[in-house]
Design a protein around this motif. Sequence first.
Motif, short mmCIF file in Angstrom:
data_model
loop_
_atom_site.label_atom_id
_atom_site.label_comp_id
_atom_site.label_asym_id
_atom_site.label_seq_id
_atom_site.Cartn_x
_atom_site.Cartn_y
_atom_site.Cartn_z
N ALA A 126 0.82 -1.21 0.00
CA ALA A 126 0.00 0.00 0.00
C ALA A 126 0.86 1.26 0.00
CB ALA A 126 -0.94 -0.01 1.19
N GLY A 127 0.56 2.14 -0.96
CA GLY A 127 1.27 3.41 -1.09
C GLY A 127 2.43 3.38 -2.07
N ASP A 128 2.91 2.19 -2.45
CA ASP A 128 4.02 2.09 -3.40
C ASP A 128 3.55 2.40 -4.82
OD1 ASP A 128 5.91 1.36 -1.50
OD2 ASP A 128 5.63 -0.79 -1.84
N THR A 129 4.46 2.98 -5.60
CA THR A 129 4.22 3.21 -7.03
C THR A 129 5.36 2.54 -7.81
OG1 THR A 129 5.41 5.33 -7.03
CG2 THR A 129 3.03 5.41 -6.68
N VAL A 130 5.02 2.08 -9.00
CA VAL A 130 5.99 1.41 -9.87
C VAL A 130 5.80 1.92 -11.28
CG1 VAL A 130 6.83 -0.80 -10.78
CG2 VAL A 130 5.85 -0.70 -8.46
N PHE A 131 6.89 2.36 -11.92
CA PHE A 131 6.85 2.75 -13.32
C PHE A 131 7.31 1.57 -14.17
CE2 PHE A 131 9.17 4.15 -17.12
CZ PHE A 131 8.13 4.77 -17.79
N VAL A 132 6.52 1.22 -15.18
CA VAL A 132 6.88 0.14 -16.11
C VAL A 132 6.91 0.74 -17.52
CG1 VAL A 132 6.30 -2.14 -17.01
CG2 VAL A 132 5.73 -1.55 -14.63
N PRO A 133 8.09 0.75 -18.17
CA PRO A 133 8.18 1.31 -19.52
C PRO A 133 7.34 0.52 -20.53
CG PRO A 133 10.38 0.98 -18.57
CD PRO A 133 9.39 0.29 -17.67
N ALA A 134 7.01 1.15 -21.63
CA ALA A 134 6.27 0.49 -22.72
C ALA A 134 7.03 -0.73 -23.21
CB ALA A 134 6.05 1.46 -23.87
N ASP A 135 6.28 -1.79 -23.54
CA ASP A 135 6.83 -3.02 -24.10
C ASP A 135 7.89 -3.69 -23.23
OD1 ASP A 135 5.20 -2.92 -26.44
OD2 ASP A 135 6.52 -1.35 -27.22
N TYR A 136 7.85 -3.44 -21.91
CA TYR A 136 8.83 -4.02 -20.98
C TYR A 136 8.20 -5.22 -20.28
CZ TYR A 136 13.14 -3.67 -18.32
OH TYR A 136 14.39 -3.90 -17.82
N ALA A 137 8.83 -6.38 -20.40
CA ALA A 137 8.28 -7.61 -19.82
C ALA A 137 8.25 -7.52 -18.29
CB ALA A 137 9.11 -8.81 -20.26
N HIS A 138 7.08 -7.85 -17.72
CA HIS A 138 6.91 -7.83 -16.27
C HIS A 138 5.74 -8.75 -15.91
CE1 HIS A 138 4.04 -4.91 -17.76
NE2 HIS A 138 3.37 -5.01 -16.62
N GLY A 139 5.67 -9.11 -14.66
CA GLY A 139 4.56 -9.90 -14.14
C GLY A 139 4.15 -9.34 -12.79
N VAL A 140 2.94 -9.63 -12.38
CA VAL A 140 2.43 -9.18 -11.08
C VAL A 140 1.74 -10.36 -10.43
CG1 VAL A 140 0.91 -7.55 -9.88
CG2 VAL A 140 2.09 -6.83 -11.97
#
Length: 182
Positions: A126-140
Amino acid sequence: MPEPRHSRGVLCPSGSAWVDRCSWSNVDGGSMDFGERFDPNRHISNVLTGREVRLLSSDKSILPGIVGVPGCAELIGGVTEIGVDRIIMESGARFELHTHPGAHILYVMRSRGFIHIDGVDYEIGAGDTVFVPADYAHGVKTNTAVTEPFELLAFGVPHMPLESPDRMTLVTDPARAASRSV
């Protein structure tokens, strides 16, 4: 050039969402016009009480244990859509390794989970922010030790509707998936 003013004579702060129509000088002295009028029917949306929709994978299958609530979205300059949605993940749910056509920022509203980037699981809460660039592989994925749903706000540019199978593309390259799977 005088300071930009709202049609009611109020100063127009930079980035203000409530402005009917503002223009001001850019660094070159030219005028920048911020388009359409504010429409409360389109530009105010409650992501806490709105209708939930099922999310689809790029293969058009329903993502188990994950729903979303569409927020507001709009075109910038008539070309690029910006928008925000609420994502609710039941304990044990996950987004497999994937990409999006645009960049996005995730804001954790409640609970704890993980974002998987470059082979590393980063715990977020809670309260965290994450920037993910376009076309960047990630999972949640959720933290399975926590039973409450993992809730995120996803701000995207360009924004794609929650129920669109084009919103994300699963990473199917076996070598890439093996080294970066969630």
